[in-house]
Design a protein around this motif. Structure first.
Motif, short mmCIF file in Angstrom:
data_model
loop_
_atom_site.label_atom_id
_atom_site.label_comp_id
_atom_site.label_asym_id
_atom_site.label_seq_id
_atom_site.Cartn_x
_atom_site.Cartn_y
_atom_site.Cartn_z
N MET A 211 -24.20 8.18 -47.73
CA MET A 211 -24.47 7.84 -49.13
C MET A 211 -23.23 8.07 -49.99
O MET A 211 -22.90 7.25 -50.86
N LEU B 231 -28.76 13.28 -55.33
CA LEU B 231 -28.54 13.15 -53.89
C LEU B 231 -29.41 14.14 -53.12
O LEU B 231 -29.94 13.82 -52.05
N ALA C 48 -29.67 6.80 -55.50
CA ALA C 48 -28.68 7.88 -55.43
C ALA C 48 -27.27 7.33 -55.30
O ALA C 48 -26.32 7.86 -55.92
N ALA D 163 -21.44 14.47 -52.05
CA ALA D 163 -22.61 14.17 -51.23
C ALA D 163 -22.97 15.35 -50.32
O ALA D 163 -24.16 15.64 -50.11
N SER E 97 -26.26 12.06 -45.78
CA SER E 97 -25.70 12.34 -47.11
C SER E 97 -24.24 11.90 -47.19
O SER E 97 -23.80 11.36 -48.22
N ALA F 34 -24.09 7.86 -57.71
CA ALA F 34 -22.78 8.35 -57.25
C ALA F 34 -21.68 7.37 -57.64
O ALA F 34 -20.57 7.78 -58.04
N SER G 200 -32.39 6.29 -51.72
CA SER G 200 -30.95 6.36 -51.44
C SER G 200 -30.18 5.30 -52.22
O SER G 200 -29.03 5.53 -52.62
#
Length: 388
Positions: free
Chosen positions: A364, A26, A269, A313, A361, A273, A266
């Motif tokens: 995300m 991230l 990422a 994040a 962030s 996650a 992203s």
């Protein structure tokens, strides 16, 4: 009942390795996102600070840059006689007739040529641009083959240092001074006497005129009168606006490229996650069942796992932001798409960029953790306890 945030934080700490790897992924995305915003902000700040809001630039009608413009002496004299222009102590109009030419110089580090702007100015040009300060040497003398160079140019190009000589316009010019323009676009230029530079380049017309109005509030009226004067073919713009407009093409390119990279990274990422949170849910089935048996509702479970993802994040975002902030110490140069000349600027971090980066962030983390959190919340109590 709500699950305490400390419980969420402890779960991340219990899986330190997985948390660190996911946060690093991230952080990389946030780093790219933040540096693109900082680069765009640095470019816009450089171009905006190049001009003074109270100054007015006159260029040929339709010209987007000074390099494309020309103003003959007759039109220059007509414009200079306008009563709205401020006067100095001697009663002379407060303006600078300027000529702008591109030349090619060799870079010190790579030995490759690059375009640099040579600007011929009037003696009072420095009073019109208070951000420009001599830092070494002296001002060039009128009528002499002398120039002063921006600090950025002196560092990057051969022959542009103080005491060195540059050859252009069929003669040699001595660099007698260095100036600092406050990280504006003028730092990437070389200045000399317009009356000497014009014959050296076989020019009989100016590129632009820069002037100061006696009352800045009269700009719209002055603009209307100049642009509607049948004897003139000129456009009038505030100097700050004029230079800011020149950054739009390069700024758009940087923004689009950065957006594409940020979107691609992203996605990766968020997938990372999501996998991390799914693994967390799978390893904590019994824990989820116990929480439900203790009376915690589905929405509390959902909020807890979603908070865990978003906290992860935030950690990654903060790490990426710290790394991006170090880029402020790096100077960057590229070609201005409008003038095709070398332009130096740096990364600039602002409060707005920090907020945008942290929100990015969090977004995300929210997207990546929603489905695993939903799965944890919808897990039946009996099945969860049996699996434990």
């Amino acid at each position: 009942m709500k699950i305490p945030l400390s419980y969420v934080a402890r779960n991340l700490w219990a899986r330190r390795l997985t948390t660190a790897l996911t946060a690093a992924g991230l952080a990389l995305v946030v780093f790219v996102f933040a540096t693109v915003l900082m680069l765009d902000e640095g470019l816009r700040n450089t171009m905006v600070t190049t001009g003074e809001y109270d100054n007015v630039v006159l260029v040929r009608r339709g010209a987007e840059t000074e390099v494309q413009s020309f103003i003959d002496r007759v039109q220059a004299n007509i414009a200079a006689s306008h009563p709205a222009i401020a006067r100095d102590a001697t009663g002379q109009p407060w303006l600078s007739r300027e000529t702008v030419v591109l030349i090619s110089l060799i870079k010190r580090d790579s030995g490759k040529p690059s375009n640099v702007i040579i600007r011929g100015i009037a003696p009072n040009a420095l009073t019109l641009r208070p951000q420009v300060k001599l830092t070494a040497g002296r001002m060039f003398r009128s009528g002499a083959s002398e120039v002063i160079a921006g600090a950025s140019i002196a560092r990057r190009f051969s022959g542009a240092g103080i005491g060195e000589k540059i050859r252009f316009g069929q003669r040699e010019w001595t660099v007698v001074g260095l100036y600092d323009a406050g990280n504006s676009g003028f730092d990437s230029e070389i200045w000399g006497d317009a009356d000497q530079l014009m014959p050296a380049f076989r020019r009989n017309a100016y590129s632009a005129m820069v002037l100061r109005l006696a009352d800045s509030r009269q700009f719209e009226q002055f603009k209307h009168e100049i642009e509607n004067d049948q004897r003139l073919t000129l456009d009038a713009k505030r100097e700050q606006t004029f230079y800011a407009d020149q950054s739009k093409a390069l700024s758009t390119f940087i923004s689009v490229l950065g957006l594409i990279l940020s979107v691609i990274f992203s996605i990766g990422a968020m997938i990372g996650a999501t996998i991390t949170m799914y693994a967390s849910v799978a390893n904590r089935v019994g824990e989820i069942g116990t929480l439900r048996a203790l009376g915690f509702q589905r929405r509390s479970i959902l909020a807890a796992f979603l908070s865990e993802s978003m906290l992860l994040a935030v950690v990654g975002g903060a790490l990426g932001l710290v790394c991006a902030s170090l880029m402020q110490f790096i100077s960057f140069s590229t070609t201005n798409f409008q003038s095709f000349s070398e332009l130096a600027f740096g990364f600039r971090l602002t409060g707005a960029i920090i907020v945008k980066t942290l929100l990015f962030s969090l977004a995300m983390g929210g997207v990546g953790g929603f489905l695993p959190a939903l799965r944890a919340a919808r897990m039946p109590i009996v099945d969860a306890l049996r699996a434990a």
